[in-house]
Design a protein around this motif. Structure first.
Motif, PDB file in Angstrom:
ATOM      1  N   GLY A 214       0.987  -0.608   0.089  1.00 36.33           N
ATOM      2  CA  GLY A 214       0.076   0.016   0.247  1.00 36.33           C
ATOM      3  C   GLY A 214       0.624   1.226   0.036  1.00 36.33           C
ATOM      4  N   SER A 215       2.156   1.314   0.975  1.00 35.95           N
ATOM      5  CA  SER A 215       2.781   2.263   0.768  1.00 35.95           C
ATOM      6  C   SER A 215       3.897   3.016  -0.397  1.00 35.95           C
ATOM      7  N   ALA A 216       4.612   1.252  -0.813  1.00 37.94           N
ATOM      8  CA  ALA A 216       5.115   1.685  -2.274  1.00 37.94           C
ATOM      9  C   ALA A 216       3.854   2.160  -3.394  1.00 37.94           C
ATOM     10  N   LEU A 217       2.178   2.291  -3.499  1.00 41.98           N
ATOM     11  CA  LEU A 217       1.511   2.303  -4.532  1.00 41.98           C
ATOM     12  C   LEU A 217       0.903   3.467  -4.772  1.00 41.98           C
ATOM     13  N   ASP A 218       0.923   3.960  -2.863  1.00 39.37           N
ATOM     14  CA  ASP A 218       0.424   5.269  -2.929  1.00 39.37           C
ATOM     15  C   ASP A 218      -1.248   4.873  -2.678  1.00 39.37           C
ATOM     16  N   ALA A 219      -1.133   3.598  -1.830  1.00 39.24           N
ATOM     17  CA  ALA A 219      -2.954   3.478  -1.284  1.00 39.24           C
ATOM     18  C   ALA A 219      -3.550   3.591  -1.078  1.00 39.24           C
TER      19      ALA A 219
END
Ligand code: ASP
Ligand code: MG
Length: 445
Positions: A214-219
Motif C-alpha cells: 500500500g505504501s509503495a503504491l500510495d494506496a
C-alpha cells in the motif's frame, strides 16, 4: 488503488474464499490488490513438518502433507470445474511435489534451519492464493496472480526479516499494476532477500505485507480483514465487556499491537504512517460492522485501550559508579545488542537501571557480561500492562485513578514513552489478568 488483506480464517474454506472474493469484487472499481494469508492452521502444519524432520519422523511428515493436500484439493474440487480445475490441480500437484521433495531433504538432514523454515512455510501462502486466483477465473472476474517474493525484498533475518524499502518500493511499482475492474492477488508474509532466497516477515506478517504494498503504491486505504470486529479496548477473554474502538491513532495502534493485542501485526503501522495511509480493520464475518480506523494523530485524551503481556523478565542493575558518569547505558545496551535481545521497557535513576525483556535465550550470557557493571538481579514471571492513549501523563486525575485501581498489586516498574501515548506498568505475572479487568472496569464499564 486499495489493498485488502485477508487472514487465514477469511480463506479457510471454499465458502469463505468466496466471501473474500465478494468483498474485494464489490470494490473492484477502486483497483484492489488482494493480499492473502495461508489457509487457517496451514502455517502451523508446515512448521510441524520441520519439527518432524528434526525428529526423523517420516510418518509425521507424510501425514501432514496428506492433510495439507486434502485441505487444498477439497476446496479446488468444491469450486473449480473443467479446464480451470485441471490447471489449478496441475499447479497444486507441482507445488506439493516441491513440498514433498523439500521435506524429504529436511528429513535426510534431520534439520530445519530458519532459512529452510521460511521456504517451508512459503507453501502456505502460495497454495491459498492459487485457489483464490482460480476461483476468480471460475467466476469470470478479471484477475492476476503475482508472487510477492518478486517485489518484497528483505534482509537475511530469516523467519523475521525486515523489508528493504529502498529496493522494495520500486519493485512493487514495477510488478504490481492495479487497475479498475481487475483484482490483483498476491501472498502476504512471504518475501525474498536480495539473492532471491525466500524469507518471511514473521508470524502474522501478512498485515505488514499489505501496508508495504500500500505504501509503495500510495494506496487510498489498506483494509485488514480478520475475524473480529476491529481493535477492542482490551482482550475480550480477560474483560468480556471490551468494546470496539471506532478510531485509533497510528501510535496508539502500534503500542497496542506491540503489547499483545493480536489484531494487527506490530510492524503494520510503520509503512502506513510514512504515507499517512488509513488502515481499516474489518471483520469478514460481519462486514457491515464499521471496524476500526487507524489514522493520524487524534485529539483525544485519556485511555483508549489496555493491553497485557506475560512471560516478561526484568533485569535490574544497581551501581554507585553510575553516579555522575556517562556511557553507562551505552555499555549496557551494547551487551543486549551483542546477544540480539530486544529491550522492551527501561527505567533509570541515578544509580539503577531496570529493563524488561521477553527473549531470555541468552540471559545467562547477558548476566555474566553485565556483572562487572554493577549488582544484577533478574526476576522472571513478570508481566506488563500497557495503558494506551494520548496525554495520559499530563492528566494527574487520570494518573491517580490508575494507581488507585492498581493497588494493592505491587508495582515493579513504570515506564512512559516519549510519544506520550503509553504508560507501561510491570507487575508480577499472576496479577496481570485481574488488574487488567479492574482497570477496564474503572475506565470503560
Ligand atoms: N500465515 C502466516 C502466519 O500464520 C502469516 C499471516 O497469517 O499473517 O503467521
Ligand atoms: Mg494475523
Amino acid at each position: 488503488m486499495i489493498v485488502l488483506k485477508f487472514g487465514g480464517t477469511s480463506v479457510k474454506d471454499s465458502y469463505w474464499i468466496d466471501r473474500t472474493i465478494d468483498i474485494t469484487n464489490n470494490q473492484i472499481d477502486k483497483a484492489p490488490v488482494l493480499v492473502s494469508s495461508a489457509i487457517s492452521k496451514v502455517t502451523d502444519k508446515l512448521l510441524s513438518i520441520g519439527k518432524f524432520a528434526e525428529e526423523k519422523n517420516s510418518e509425521g511428515i507424510a501425514e501432514t502433507i496428506d492433510s495439507l493436500k486434502k485441505i487444498h484439493f477439497d476446496i479446488a474440487n468444491e469450486f473449480l470445474t473443467g479446464r480451470n480445475f485441471e490447471k489449478a490441480a496441475e499447479t497444486l500437484n507441482s507445488l506439493f511435489l516441491q513440498l514433498e521433495s523439500f521435506s524429504k531433504g529436511l528429513f535426510l538432514l534431520m534439520e530445519c534451519s530458519p532459512k529452510s523454515s521460511d521456504m517451508l512455510v512459503s507453501f502456505g501462502e502460495r497454495l491459498s492464493t492459487l485457489l483464490i486466483y482460480h476461483r476468480t477465473i471460475e467466476r469470470k472476474i478479471d484477475s492476476e496472480l503475482l508472487d510477492s517474493r518478486d517485489f518484497i525484498i528483505t534482509d537475511n533475518n530469516f523467519t523475521a526479516a525486515s523489508p528493504n524499502f529502498t529496493l522494495t518500493d520500486p519493485k512493487v511499482q514495477e510488478f504490481v499494476k492495479p487497475k479498475k475492474g481487475k483484482i490483483i492477488i498476491t501472498q502476504g508474509f512471504i518475501s525474498s532477500n536480495e539473492d532471491g532466497i525466500t524469507t518471511t516477515l514473521g508470524r502474522g506478517g501478512s498485515d505488514f505485507s499489505a501496508t508495504i504494498i500500500g505504501s509503495a503504491l500510495d494506496a487510498k486505504e489498506v483494509q485488514i480483514w480478520t475475524d473480529v470486529d476491529g481493535i477492542l479496548t482490551t482482550d475480550p477473554r480477560i474483560a468480556p465487556a471490551a468494546k470496539r474502538l471506532a478510531t485509533i491513532s497510528y501510535a496508539e495502534a502500534a503500542e497496542l499491537a506491540f503489547f499483545g493485542a493480536k489484531v494487527v501485526h506490530p510492524s503494520t503501522i510503520q509503512p502506513a504512517v510514512k504515507k499517512k495511509i488509513p488502515v481499516i480493520v474489518k471483520n469478514t464475518k460481519n462486514p457491515d460492522c464499521p471496524g476500526t480506523l487507524i489514522t493520524k494523530k487524534l485529539d483525544s485524551t485519556g485511555i483508549v485501550g489496555i493491553a497485557g503481556k506475560k512471560s516478561i523478565t526484568s533485569i535490574n542493575i544497581t551501581s554507585y559508579r553510575m553516579l555522575n558518569t556517562y556511557g553507562f547505558l551505552s555499555k549496557i545496551f551494547t551487551i543486549f545488542e551483542k546477544y540480539k535481545t530486544p529491550v522492551d521497557l527501561i527505567s533509570t535513576t541515578e544509580v539503577s537501571v531496570s529493563m524488561t525483556i521477553e527473549d531470555t535465550s541468552n540471559i545467562d550470557l547477558i548476566k555474566s557480561e553485565l556483572e562487572p557493571i554493577g549488582k544484577i538481579t533478574i526476576e522472571r514471571n513478570n508481566g506488563i500492562i500497557c495503558l494506551v492513549g494520548n496525554n495520559i501523563w499530563k492528566d494527574s486525575k487520570l494518573i491517580s485513578k490508575i494507581f488507585k485501581t492498581l493497588s494493592p498489586a505491587p508495582v515493579k516498574m513504570i515506564s512512559l514513552g516519549a510519544a506520550d501515548v503509553a504508560l507501561s506498568i510491570v507487575l508480577s505475572e499472576n496479577e496481570i489478568d485481574d488488574t487488567m479487568k479492574k482497570i477496564h472496569k474503572a475506565f470503560f464499564e
